[in-house]
Design an enzyme around this catalytic site. Structure first.
Site, PDB file in Angstrom:
ATOM      1  N   GLY A 133      34.039  44.114  34.314  1.00 18.35           N
ATOM      2  CA  GLY A 133      34.344  43.735  33.358  1.00 18.35           C
ATOM      3  C   GLY A 133      33.660  44.682  31.715  1.00 18.35           C
ATOM      4  O   GLY A 133      34.245  44.978  31.172  1.00 18.35           O
ATOM      5  N   ARG A 147      28.236  47.230  32.316  1.00  8.97           N
ATOM      6  CA  ARG A 147      28.246  47.270  33.438  1.00  8.97           C
ATOM      7  C   ARG A 147      28.282  48.938  34.036  1.00  8.97           C
ATOM      8  O   ARG A 147      27.399  48.972  35.517  1.00  8.97           O
ATOM      9  CB  ARG A 147      29.086  45.961  34.090  1.00  8.97           C
ATOM     10  CG  ARG A 147      27.879  44.616  33.856  1.00  8.97           C
ATOM     11  CD  ARG A 147      27.853  44.133  35.249  1.00  8.97           C
ATOM     12  NE  ARG A 147      26.858  42.545  34.935  1.00  8.97           N
ATOM     13  CZ  ARG A 147      26.053  42.668  35.372  1.00  8.97           C
ATOM     14  NH1 ARG A 147      25.160  43.737  35.297  1.00  8.97           N
ATOM     15  NH2 ARG A 147      25.225  41.597  35.482  1.00  8.97           N
ATOM     16  N   ARG A 151      36.992  53.201  22.216  1.00 10.65           N
ATOM     17  CA  ARG A 151      36.279  51.805  22.520  1.00 10.65           C
ATOM     18  C   ARG A 151      35.144  51.246  23.050  1.00 10.65           C
ATOM     19  O   ARG A 151      35.169  50.525  23.380  1.00 10.65           O
ATOM     20  CB  ARG A 151      37.575  51.038  22.860  1.00 10.65           C
ATOM     21  CG  ARG A 151      39.117  51.078  21.765  1.00 10.65           C
ATOM     22  CD  ARG A 151      39.892  50.705  22.429  1.00 10.65           C
ATOM     23  NE  ARG A 151      41.758  50.541  21.564  1.00 10.65           N
ATOM     24  CZ  ARG A 151      41.044  49.666  21.314  1.00 10.65           C
ATOM     25  NH1 ARG A 151      41.860  48.178  20.889  1.00 10.65           N
ATOM     26  NH2 ARG A 151      43.498  50.123  19.705  1.00 10.65           N
ATOM     27  N   ARG A 207      37.798  45.217  41.744  1.00  9.96           N
ATOM     28  CA  ARG A 207      37.463  45.625  40.728  1.00  9.96           C
ATOM     29  C   ARG A 207      35.750  44.369  41.135  1.00  9.96           C
ATOM     30  O   ARG A 207      35.764  43.564  42.560  1.00  9.96           O
ATOM     31  CB  ARG A 207      37.617  43.618  39.740  1.00  9.96           C
ATOM     32  CG  ARG A 207      37.454  42.413  39.062  1.00  9.96           C
ATOM     33  CD  ARG A 207      38.604  41.753  38.409  1.00  9.96           C
ATOM     34  NE  ARG A 207      37.860  40.488  38.694  1.00  9.96           N
ATOM     35  CZ  ARG A 207      36.615  40.330  37.382  1.00  9.96           C
ATOM     36  NH1 ARG A 207      36.058  41.529  37.024  1.00  9.96           N
ATOM     37  NH2 ARG A 207      36.424  38.860  37.790  1.00  9.96           N
ATOM     38  N   SER A 216      32.023  38.520  38.082  1.00  9.84           N
ATOM     39  CA  SER A 216      32.041  37.389  38.599  1.00  9.84           C
ATOM     40  C   SER A 216      33.377  36.426  37.938  1.00  9.84           C
ATOM     41  O   SER A 216      33.732  36.610  37.911  1.00  9.84           O
ATOM     42  CB  SER A 216      30.706  36.932  37.282  1.00  9.84           C
ATOM     43  OG  SER A 216      31.435  36.740  36.362  1.00  9.84           O
ATOM     44  N   ASP A 225      28.275  31.577  37.766  1.00 10.14           N
ATOM     45  CA  ASP A 225      27.939  29.807  37.535  1.00 10.14           C
ATOM     46  C   ASP A 225      29.152  28.290  38.415  1.00 10.14           C
ATOM     47  O   ASP A 225      29.637  28.846  39.096  1.00 10.14           O
ATOM     48  CB  ASP A 225      28.782  29.469  36.011  1.00 10.14           C
ATOM     49  CG  ASP A 225      29.604  30.161  35.566  1.00 10.14           C
ATOM     50  OD1 ASP A 225      29.765  31.100  34.724  1.00 10.14           O
ATOM     51  OD2 ASP A 225      30.955  30.148  35.907  1.00 10.14           O
ATOM     52  N   ARG A 280      21.271  37.314  37.739  1.00 10.29           N
ATOM     53  CA  ARG A 280      22.797  37.486  38.321  1.00 10.29           C
ATOM     54  C   ARG A 280      22.742  39.767  38.643  1.00 10.29           C
ATOM     55  O   ARG A 280      23.722  39.944  39.004  1.00 10.29           O
ATOM     56  CB  ARG A 280      23.299  37.653  36.468  1.00 10.29           C
ATOM     57  CG  ARG A 280      24.967  36.649  35.970  1.00 10.29           C
ATOM     58  CD  ARG A 280      24.549  36.724  35.043  1.00 10.29           C
ATOM     59  NE  ARG A 280      25.040  35.451  34.203  1.00 10.29           N
ATOM     60  CZ  ARG A 280      26.517  35.312  33.895  1.00 10.29           C
ATOM     61  NH1 ARG A 280      26.925  36.593  33.518  1.00 10.29           N
ATOM     62  NH2 ARG A 280      26.836  34.290  33.674  1.00 10.29           N
TER      63      ARG A 280
HETATM   64  N1  HPA Z   1      36.433  31.230  33.724  1.00  7.35           N
HETATM   65  C1  HPA Z   1      36.773  31.944  33.364  1.00  7.35           C
HETATM   66  N2  HPA Z   1      36.353  33.617  34.248  1.00  7.35           N
HETATM   67  C2  HPA Z   1      34.310  33.363  34.470  1.00  7.35           C
HETATM   68  C3  HPA Z   1      34.140  32.020  34.833  1.00  7.35           C
HETATM   69  C4  HPA Z   1      35.163  31.230  34.100  1.00  7.35           C
HETATM   70  O1  HPA Z   1      34.421  30.069  34.022  1.00  7.35           O
HETATM   71  N3  HPA Z   1      32.780  32.330  35.250  1.00  7.35           N
HETATM   72  C5  HPA Z   1      32.478  33.671  35.453  1.00  7.35           C
HETATM   73  N4  HPA Z   1      33.881  34.530  35.111  1.00  7.35           N
END
Ligand code: HPA
Length: 233
Positions: free
Chosen positions: A21, A25, A44, A88, A91, A205, A218
């Protein structure tokens, strides 16, 4: 050929593209893992690179966050640059207690609150699923590298900040491994165009345990997952 969002020339992208994303990265992956790297996009600041990994050509292109941004870049890569395989690398937020921070989630399928796949399928539900060969090989490579890998369904949300009550309990009861924001768009697009696709995410998370990974952790788990993605070449 220049598209509205990619300033690359014909042949500038390899047939396999890794899509994080975050454009920084993409830069990090290119500079850390690839040889003979050149930058192919900066429109962009959505950075894109092409190089090689163990002698095999590969590109890395930032996607931005969410289904619409992801689909803009992925569609142009497929339609105008002949890309036939997209992985893809992102995270996700875990929903199941069996998942821990740093684990890898391979999205076998992706549900979503986005309308894109319903629109594609003219109002019907569509099975938004990974390419089986990529999924199998990624699971094997992750296990061989000693990583904890979970294969199952994810939920692709249009909301990072949901204005209503979070549906996380509902998702958890239905076995959804994690929430993220792009996989269903990738899989719908892959079905539309007949390309191979896989979404792999590290657990950054835990939404039930309210835990988040440190910046250092991470980075290292992202590196491990990137090696798995590159092993698919
Ligand atoms: N929500 C959506 N996308 C994410 C999250 C989340 O809590 N954590 C990492 N990517």
């Amino acid at each position: 050929m220049t598209t509205p969002h990619l300033s690359a020339a014909p042949g500038d992208y390899a047939s396999t593209v890794l899509m994080p994303g975050d454009p920084l990265r993409a830069k990090y992956i290119a500079e850390t893992f690839l040889d003979d790297v050149r930058q192919v996009n900066e429109v962009r600041n959505m950075l894109g690179y092409t190089g090689s990994y163990q002698g095999k050509p590969v590109s890395v292109q930032g996607s931005g966050m969410g289904v619409p941004s992801f689909q803009i870049y992925a569609t142009e890569l497929i339609r105008f640059f002949g890309v036939s395989r997209i992985v893809r690398v992102g995270s996700c937020g875990a929903l199941q207690h069996a998942l821990s921070l740093g684990d890898v989630v391979l999205a076998m399928g992706a549900g979503t609150d986005s309308m894109v796949n319903r629109t594609r399928f003219e109002g019907r539900d569509m099975a938004a699923v990974a390419d089986w060969g990529l999924l199998l090989r990624a699971a094997q490579a992750a296990e061989a590298a000693g990583m904890t890998v979970h294969v199952g369904s994810v939920f692709t949300s249009d909301f990072f900040y949901d204005p209503n009550d979070n549906p996380f309990d509902l998702f958890e009861r239905h076995g959804v491994l994690a929430v993220e924001m792009e996989a269903a768009g990738l899989y719908g697009l892959a079905a539309e165009h007949g390309i191979e696709a896989l979404a792999m995410m590290t657990v950054s998370d835990h939404l039930k345990r309210h835990e988040a990974m440190s910046a250092e952790d991470r980075q290292s788990s992202f590196d491990d997952m990137t090696r798995v993605a590159l092993a698919l070449l």
